[in-house]
Design a protein around this motif. Structure first.
Motif, PDB file in Angstrom:
ATOM      1  N   ALA A   1       0.801  -1.224   0.000  1.00  0.00           N
ATOM      2  CA  ALA A   1       0.000   0.000   0.000  1.00  0.00           C
ATOM      3  C   ALA A   1       0.835   1.275   0.000  1.00  0.00           C
ATOM      4  N   VAL A   2       2.094   1.207   0.433  1.00  0.00           N
ATOM      5  CA  VAL A   2       2.876   2.432   0.553  1.00  0.00           C
ATOM      6  C   VAL A   2       3.928   2.579  -0.549  1.00  0.00           C
ATOM      7  N   GLN A   3       3.830   1.773  -1.606  1.00  0.00           N
ATOM      8  CA  GLN A   3       4.726   1.930  -2.756  1.00  0.00           C
ATOM      9  C   GLN A   3       3.890   2.150  -4.015  1.00  0.00           C
TER      10      GLN A   3
ATOM     11  N   PRO B   1      -1.682   1.827  -4.970  1.00  0.00           N
ATOM     12  CA  PRO B   1      -2.760   0.856  -5.195  1.00  0.00           C
ATOM     13  C   PRO B   1      -4.156   1.377  -4.852  1.00  0.00           C
ATOM     14  N   HIS B   2      -4.270   2.173  -3.788  1.00  0.00           N
ATOM     15  CA  HIS B   2      -5.617   2.596  -3.384  1.00  0.00           C
ATOM     16  C   HIS B   2      -6.235   3.576  -4.381  1.00  0.00           C
ATOM     17  N   GLN B   3      -5.410   4.109  -5.295  1.00  0.00           N
ATOM     18  CA  GLN B   3      -5.946   5.061  -6.273  1.00  0.00           C
ATOM     19  C   GLN B   3      -6.549   4.365  -7.489  1.00  0.00           C
ATOM     20  N   LEU B   4      -6.436   3.042  -7.528  1.00  0.00           N
ATOM     21  CA  LEU B   4      -6.969   2.292  -8.659  1.00  0.00           C
ATOM     22  C   LEU B   4      -8.246   1.565  -8.249  1.00  0.00           C
ATOM     23  N   SER B   5      -9.067   1.255  -9.244  1.00  0.00           N
ATOM     24  CA  SER B   5     -10.265   0.462  -8.965  1.00  0.00           C
ATOM     25  C   SER B   5      -9.865  -1.003  -8.836  1.00  0.00           C
ATOM     26  N   GLY B   6     -10.799  -1.816  -8.362  1.00  0.00           N
ATOM     27  CA  GLY B   6     -10.523  -3.239  -8.186  1.00  0.00           C
ATOM     28  C   GLY B   6     -10.051  -3.894  -9.473  1.00  0.00           C
ATOM     29  N   GLY B   7     -10.724  -3.585 -10.563  1.00  0.00           N
ATOM     30  CA  GLY B   7     -10.359  -4.172 -11.849  1.00  0.00           C
ATOM     31  C   GLY B   7      -8.992  -3.708 -12.325  1.00  0.00           C
TER      32      GLY B   7
ATOM     33  N   PRO C   1       0.561   7.159   1.914  1.00  0.00           N
ATOM     34  CA  PRO C   1      -0.036   7.676   0.679  1.00  0.00           C
ATOM     35  C   PRO C   1      -1.549   7.523   0.647  1.00  0.00           C
ATOM     36  N   ARG C   2      -2.088   6.613   1.447  1.00  0.00           N
ATOM     37  CA  ARG C   2      -3.542   6.460   1.460  1.00  0.00           C
ATOM     38  C   ARG C   2      -4.213   7.714   1.996  1.00  0.00           C
ATOM     39  N   VAL C   3      -3.467   8.503   2.787  1.00  0.00           N
ATOM     40  CA  VAL C   3      -4.020   9.777   3.259  1.00  0.00           C
ATOM     41  C   VAL C   3      -3.541  10.922   2.363  1.00  0.00           C
ATOM     42  N   SER C   4      -2.238  10.940   2.061  1.00  0.00           N
ATOM     43  CA  SER C   4      -1.665  12.119   1.398  1.00  0.00           C
ATOM     44  C   SER C   4      -2.119  12.254  -0.056  1.00  0.00           C
TER      45      SER C   4
END
Ligand SMILES: Nc1ncnc2c1ncn2[C@@H]1O[C@H](COP(=O)(O)OP(=O)(O)OP(=O)(O)O)[C@@H](O)[C@H]1O
Ligand code: SF4
Ligand SMILES: [Mg+2]
Lengths: 319, 313
Positions: free
Chosen positions: A100-102, A146-152, B308-311
């Motif tokens: 999640a952080v890369q 990763p969190h900026q992308l949709s599941g697909g 990054p999930r917050v920023s």
């Protein structure tokens, strides 16, 4: 010769949970092997076993041959060299499999820089862009997290990641599950294209038989940690020799087919928990055509000729 | 991100206002005659006493408004030292910052390292020894550790910040460092236990995550799996908690400063309590609360920068 060969593979998780019980399968270069079966039947366990990724507490029996070399006899150095470069996995559950952080670009570039140390950062970034475009994502998404992308989209990143080092064997664990029909067709086309063009060997794990039927050369159906039927994709579901494959296919009913009269749509009941298996044929509590011998007799895979195998006492009866 | 920052800053300001109000009324609720406390041990003319009483006899609302006007005003005098409270605090804050800062830094570096080593090999000999030792240390009060250290290590100075007769910048610095050893050890030993267990727990949480399986599948060596993937993820909650803790750490140094006669805010609080020196206590409490609020805000902002999930929201 098979690129991947499982010989009597068994995996027992801590607490005496036999998740995989004597599976023998093989895939050759340029071939697509489908693996079907209900949740918990051991599909992901097999894919983790191939690259020795199971928890230390799990006991592994039998052998896994990758290009003729036993994965469980390899030194750690050799194993690390083989991982991702010879065989890679599209893991099930893209959200949790990505860091999640890369940025995803960094995560895709990582195995490239690791296995091809002469690659410059710049060349690696270019390759990351190409890989992303190959799976239908714009190259600039490389700098997203990763969190900026949709599941697909994440699932497509997983596929791009698996192709990063041009492996010769790809194990795809439910690669199209979160995708809509259009993208699903696109991704399947990409994968089968790679199989044809590069001679990739592909193991496609899916619960969606329509995907397996159209994409695979051969299909193996698993139940409670065992292969219960294996054969050419075209016949396993249309002319199944094991009631379980028949029932699975029946979950997508085909009108007018008399074979499925006893398995109208899906199956009653749940698959057994591997820690608590019924005696005899593990399928007998749910089998619509079980008879007295099924309760007590161990059933082995029976060679039915024409590349077909089935593990059912009635398999010889024919259709 | 901007919305997140504004929200956190807004919360901090709100909390600060509440603390200021609470701080005012808390000291008005103390039992006893304030004039008696105020003038104890001092020669005051009856005239002065009357004027003081008049001051305090004003309606509470009037006093409140005056206090709200500027709780940091230089006109608030300490009753014990007879000087503006904020001047006194200004002199005493640096020794505390030096003491607490050094202790937290040492404890954080060592604690994170211990936590990584023991969490990565959970159940190993190293882990069992570390966990056992840190749990024992955690249970010991700081001042008691301080007293033990003074007894066991008599060659270190047992009190003060400088020896008499030391002069020159370099000599003074070395002398101060020498005096720092015991109080820093006493504080650090206790924080160390906390930071080790936080880091260990958050690393253990990461160990079963799927992204580590993927990292291994890529062919990474175990130490790279740990350094590149597991530790950065586990550090997120740890860094936040360390910063959150910093706010409380300043107040927590009271007992250690007292044991080592360290001329910081902690010792000042102890002295002010003996009076009691109400204006000074009020100011010190306000500062401690401010410390907690500021470090809580910093912890939130740090988390936003690191995660990054917050920023990138
Ligand atoms: N680490 C583990 N420890 C103990 N048991 C496990 C572990 N991982 C999986 N199992 C068990 O092993 C069995 C097979 O799990 P596996 O993940 O291989 O199933 P699957 O066929 O991939 O299912 P799905 O379709 O839901 O992904 C399940 O019953 C599961 O509960
Ligand atoms: S062996 Fe018996 S119980 Fe098992 S699938 Fe065949 S008929 Fe059903
Ligand atoms: Mg699975």
């Amino acid at each position: 010769m098979s690129l991947l060969e499982l010989r009597d593979l068994s995996v027992t998780y801590a607490g005496d949970v036999p998740a995989v019980r004597g599976v023998s399968l093989g895939v050759a270069p340029g071939e697509v092997l489908g693996v079907a079966g209900e949740s918990g039947c051991g599909k992901s366990t097999i894919s983790n076993a191939v690259l020795r990724l199971l928890p230390k507490s799990a006991r592994v029996g039998g052998s896994v041959l990758l290009d003729g070399e036993d994965v469980y006899e390899m030194s750690f150095g050799r194993l690390r060299a083989v991982r991702w470069a010879t065989a890679s996995i599209v893991f099930q559950g893209a959200l949790h499999s990505l860091n999640a952080v890369q940025t995803i670009g960094r995560q895709i570039a990582e195995p490239i820089l690791l296995h091809e140390p002469k690659t410059s950062r710049k060349a690696a970034d270019l390759r990351v862009g190409e890989l992303l475009e190959q799976v239908g994502l714009p190259a600039r998404r490389a700098k997203d997290y990763p969190h900026q992308l949709s599941g697909g989209q994440r699932q497509r990143v997983m596929i791009a990641l698996a192709l990063a080092c041009k492996p010769r064997l790809l194990i795809a664990d439910e690669p199209t599950t979160a995708l809509d029909v259009m993208v699903q067709a696109q991704v399947l086309q990409l994968l089968t294209g790679l199989v044809k063009d590069l001679g990739l060997a592909l193991v496609l794990i899916s619960h969606d038989l329509s995907v397996l039927g159209t994409t695979c050369d051969r299909v193996a159906v698993m139940y409670a940690g065992k292969v219960v039927e294996e054969g050419p994709a075209s016949v396993v579901f249309d002319d199944s020799r094991h009631p379980y494959s028949g029932a699975l296919a029946g979950a997508f009913p085909r009108v007018g087919d008399p074979r499925f009269r006893y398995a109208p749509a899906g199956l009653a009941g749940d698959p057994p928990y591997p820690g608590d298996l019924p005696p005899g044929c593990s399928f007998h509590p749910r089998c619509p055509v079980a008879f007295d011998r099924c309760v007590s007799e161990e059933v082995e895979l029976l060679d039915l000729g024409a590349g077909r195998r089935a593990a059912c006492l009635r398999a010889g009866e024919g259709s | 991100m901007r919305g997140y920052v504004l929200k956190k800053v807004g919360w901090s300001i709100g909390t600060l206002l509440f603390v200021v109000v609470f701080n005012f009324f808390l000291f008005r609720l103390l039992p006893g005659d304030p004039i008696g406390l105020y003038t104890r041990g001092r020669n005051m003319s009856p005239d002065q006493l009357v004027r003081l009483r008049q001051q305090l006899n004003r309606p509470i609302s009037e006093q409140f408004v005056e206090y709200l006007g500027n709780p940091f005003a230089s006109t608030i005098n300490s009753t014990r030292f007879n000087r503006p409270v904020w001047d006194i605090i200004g002199e005493r804050v640096w020794p505390t910052v030096l003491l607490v800062g050094t202790a937290v830094l040492v404890a954080a570096v060592v604690g994170v390292w211990l936590g990584i080593r023991s969490g990565w090999r959970r159940g190993s000999r190293f882990d069992r020894i570390t966990t056992g030792t840190t749990n024992t240390l955690y249970a010991m009060p700081e001042f008691w550790v301080g007293m033990m250290l003074i007894m066991w290590l008599p060659f270190f100075p047992s009190g003060g910040i400088n020896s008499v007769g030391v002069s020159g910048f370099f000599a003074t610095a070395v002398d101060t460092a020498w005096h720092l050893v015991l109080p820093v050890t006493a504080l650090a030993v206790v924080y160390l236990a906390e930071y080790t267990s936080i880091m260990r727990a958050s690393l253990v949480d990461e160990l079963r995550q799927d992204y580590l399986t993927l990292a291994r599948a890529k062919g990474l060596r175990e130490d790279l799996v740990r350094r590149r993937h597991a530790v950065p993820n586990a550090l997120l909650p740890t860094m936040t908690l360390i910063f959150l803790n910093l706010g409380f750490v300043i107040g927590g140094a009271i007992t250690v400063e007292y044991v080592f006669s360290w001329p910081g805010l902690g010792l000042l609080t102890a002295e002010a309590l003996r009076g009691p020196d109400i204006p000074l206590l009020q100011a010190v409490f306000l500062l401690f609360s401010l410390g907690v609020i500021v470090f809580t805000l910093l912890a939130d902002l740090l988390y936003a920068v690191l995660d990054p999930r917050v920023s990138t929201r």
